[in-house]
Design a protein around this motif. Sequence first.
Motif, PDB file in Angstrom:
ATOM      1  N   ASP A  41       0.873  -1.216   0.045  1.00  0.00           N
ATOM      2  CA  ASP A  41       0.085  -0.133  -0.016  1.00  0.00           C
ATOM      3  C   ASP A  41       0.924   1.247  -0.098  1.00  0.00           C
ATOM      4  N   SER A  42       1.895   1.148  -0.465  1.00  0.00           N
ATOM      5  CA  SER A  42       3.149   2.394  -0.237  1.00  0.00           C
ATOM      6  C   SER A  42       4.024   2.336  -1.208  1.00  0.00           C
ATOM      7  N   ASP A  65       0.395  -0.386  10.667  1.00  0.00           N
ATOM      8  CA  ASP A  65      -0.645   0.798  10.714  1.00  0.00           C
ATOM      9  C   ASP A  65      -1.893   0.471  10.348  1.00  0.00           C
ATOM     10  N   ASN A  67      -3.818   2.097   7.929  1.00  0.00           N
ATOM     11  CA  ASN A  67      -4.073   2.264   6.562  1.00  0.00           C
ATOM     12  C   ASN A  67      -3.490   1.048   5.965  1.00  0.00           C
ATOM     13  N   SER A  68      -2.317   0.368   6.225  1.00  0.00           N
ATOM     14  CA  SER A  68      -1.822  -0.617   5.874  1.00  0.00           C
ATOM     15  C   SER A  68      -2.623  -2.146   5.864  1.00  0.00           C
ATOM     16  N   SER A  70      -5.695  -2.117   6.936  1.00  0.00           N
ATOM     17  CA  SER A  70      -6.935  -1.848   6.145  1.00  0.00           C
ATOM     18  C   SER A  70      -6.796  -2.235   4.764  1.00  0.00           C
ATOM     19  N   ALA A  71      -6.002  -1.808   4.238  1.00  0.00           N
ATOM     20  CA  ALA A  71      -5.817  -1.939   2.816  1.00  0.00           C
ATOM     21  C   ALA A  71      -5.562  -3.390   2.323  1.00  0.00           C
TER      22      ALA A  71
END
Length: 81
Positions: A41-42, A65, A67-68, A70-71
Amino acid sequence: MAPTITFGESAAESVAEQLGLKEKDGVLVDKESEKPEIPSDSDEPMTLEEFAGAAKGSRVFIKKDFNSLSAYVEQHRQDDE
């Protein structure tokens, strides 16, 4: 859904080593190629402190984290549908 490995901070270094990773210049890199590992995701390499897991049968790494994580979950939820 394929099994996923997750672990606590105290195990991060051991798990990374078992997956063929090492820490270099503050980020995780492949032991052989020494190329930085980039989470799905990055666009940025991750540090050992950010390392939270890996998907089975791949080299898809997950930062610890929201966001990671969840993605990753959302991507695999769509794959299973």
